[in-house]
Enzyme design. Structure first.
Site, mmCIF file in Angstrom:
data_model
loop_
_atom_site.group_PDB
_atom_site.id
_atom_site.type_symbol
_atom_site.label_atom_id
_atom_site.label_comp_id
_atom_site.label_asym_id
_atom_site.label_seq_id
_atom_site.Cartn_x
_atom_site.Cartn_y
_atom_site.Cartn_z
ATOM 1 N N HIS A 232 0.863 -1.178 0.000
ATOM 2 C CA HIS A 232 0.000 0.000 0.000
ATOM 3 C C HIS A 232 0.900 1.229 0.000
ATOM 4 C CE1 HIS A 232 1.108 0.156 4.168
ATOM 5 N NE2 HIS A 232 0.467 -0.965 4.448
ATOM 6 N N GLN B 155 5.391 -14.724 12.907
ATOM 7 C CA GLN B 155 4.948 -13.538 13.636
ATOM 8 C C GLN B 155 3.431 -13.494 13.809
ATOM 9 O OE1 GLN B 155 6.882 -10.928 10.520
ATOM 10 N NE2 GLN B 155 5.188 -9.574 11.022
ATOM 11 N N SER C 38 -2.824 0.623 6.134
ATOM 12 C CA SER C 38 -2.415 -0.681 6.655
ATOM 13 C C SER C 38 -3.048 -1.751 5.785
ATOM 14 C CB SER C 38 -2.916 -0.828 8.094
ATOM 15 O OG SER C 38 -2.936 -2.185 8.469
ATOM 16 N N GLY D 261 1.915 3.128 2.166
ATOM 17 C CA GLY D 261 2.959 3.160 3.199
ATOM 18 C C GLY D 261 4.213 2.434 2.725
ATOM 19 N N HIS D 262 4.033 1.227 2.194
ATOM 20 C CA HIS D 262 5.189 0.476 1.676
ATOM 21 C C HIS D 262 5.865 1.249 0.539
ATOM 22 C CE1 HIS D 262 2.586 -3.029 3.022
ATOM 23 N NE2 HIS D 262 3.686 -3.201 3.715
ATOM 24 N N LYS E 15 4.488 3.663 11.596
ATOM 25 C CA LYS E 15 3.260 3.079 12.140
ATOM 26 C C LYS E 15 3.586 1.899 13.059
ATOM 27 C CE LYS E 15 0.371 0.448 9.817
ATOM 28 N NZ LYS E 15 0.281 -0.770 10.648
HETATM 29 O O1 PAF Z 1 6.376 -4.747 8.950
HETATM 30 C C1 PAF Z 1 6.230 -5.818 8.316
HETATM 31 O O2 PAF Z 1 5.611 -5.873 7.270
HETATM 32 C C2 PAF Z 1 6.845 -7.089 8.873
HETATM 33 O O3 PAF Z 1 6.754 -7.141 10.259
HETATM 34 C C3 PAF Z 1 8.295 -7.314 8.408
HETATM 35 C C4 PAF Z 1 9.225 -6.235 8.925
HETATM 36 C C5 PAF Z 1 8.348 -7.374 6.898
HETATM 37 C C6 PAF Z 1 8.803 -8.658 8.955
HETATM 38 O O4 PAF Z 1 8.037 -9.712 8.522
#
Ligand code: PAF
Length: 281
Positions: A34, A61, A185, A36-37, A149
């Protein structure tokens, strides 16, 4: 743009880049890119002609029952965006290569990972720390780009870099927001239209605190109660936590004496969103 799926192929590519060439900049992502990225990629591209992005929905995670299975994976669209922005290489590893059978090593950042979001997601930051350290070893970047964020994530990664003497600069870019203030997000897409309407209350409550600080308020309990009150005005919001903490060790502060992080997480329906702002007396 090189799209590389195997770790060995990526290592070969990485070895082919001369030390004297452009700095290697890494933008780690879980895809579903998105604005942000894309701002992270743009910041990396401003700095270097050799930008690597990674796309990996990191299973470790996510806790059981979280959204790992339904996490969006629009890989073709993501690759097109990255190519358009001039990314040189994208690492899209397979989970079975990142975590081969018998994988046992975890990176635990004592204390930091169990605060704030770590209270309700106790294994999350161990998963983040482990995958980010693996990506740092694979990509060997000079700089890596993260979004404000995910403030706790950036603070934790900075600590890993410091504690393990990694030669990586952690660059934290500002949160990108929708027009109504909602932080962009990948999880915003889970919101129903009514929930989406309610969601900007997170940003408004942070803004309320900033205004109070500008008027001279320094007492953390007063600021925190006010933020809770703002959030409580939206019936659809269930607060997970609101905290005012020191930006290095994430310990709660009683009084705003120096730059502190006001961070919050809240459920809107079943979607958990986070946001934060700096409070500076
Ligand atoms: O922020 C994220 O999208 C994730 O936590 C990351 C840093 C790519 C690790 O999987």
């Amino acid at each position: 743009m090189d799209v590389v799926r195997s770790l060995e192929a990526f290592r070969r590519l990485r070895r082919s880049w001369p030390d004297q060439g452009p700095e290697v900049c890494l933008v780690p992502t879980m895809g579903a890119l998105h604005a942000g990225h894309l701002s992270l990629v743009e910041a990396a591209r401003k700095r270097s002609d050799r930008v690597v992005a990674s796309i990996f929905v990191n299973p470790t995670q996510f806790a059981p029952g979280e959204d790992f299975e339904r996490y969006p994976r629009p890989l073709d669209r993501d690759l097109k965006e990255l190519e358009r922005l001039g990314v040189g290489a994208v690492l899209v590893p397979e989970a079975c290569e990142m975590y081969p059978a018998g994988h046992r090593t975890q990176v635990l950042v004592e204390g930091l990972g169990r605060k704030l979001c770590g209270l309700s997601r106790p294994t999350h930051f161990q998963g983040v720390a482990t995958v980010v350290l693996k990506l740092f070893h694979l990509v060997r970047p000079r700089a890596a780009f993260f979004g404000q964020k995910d403030a706790q994530q950036s603070i934790l990664i900075r600590r890993i870099v410091r504690d393990l003497d990694l030669d990586v600069e952690v660059v934290v870019c500002p949160t990108v927001r929708e027009q109504d203030g909602l932080a962009v997000s990948s999880r915003n897409r889970y919101l129903s239209p009514e929930e989406r309407k309610a969601a900007p209350v997170l940003f408004r409550s942070l803004q309320w605190a900033r205004r109070e600080v500008a008027r001279g308020e320094r007492r953390a309990p007063v600021l925190l109660a006010g933020v809770q009150r703002c959030l409580g005005a939206e019936a659809r919001v269930r607060v997970d936590y609101v905290a005012l903490v020191d930006p290095v060790d994430l310990e709660p502060v009683d009084r705003l004496e120096g730059k502190s992080l006001l961070a919050l997480a809240a459920f809107i329906g079943t979607t958990r969103l986070i946001d934060n702002t700096w409070l500076i007396p």
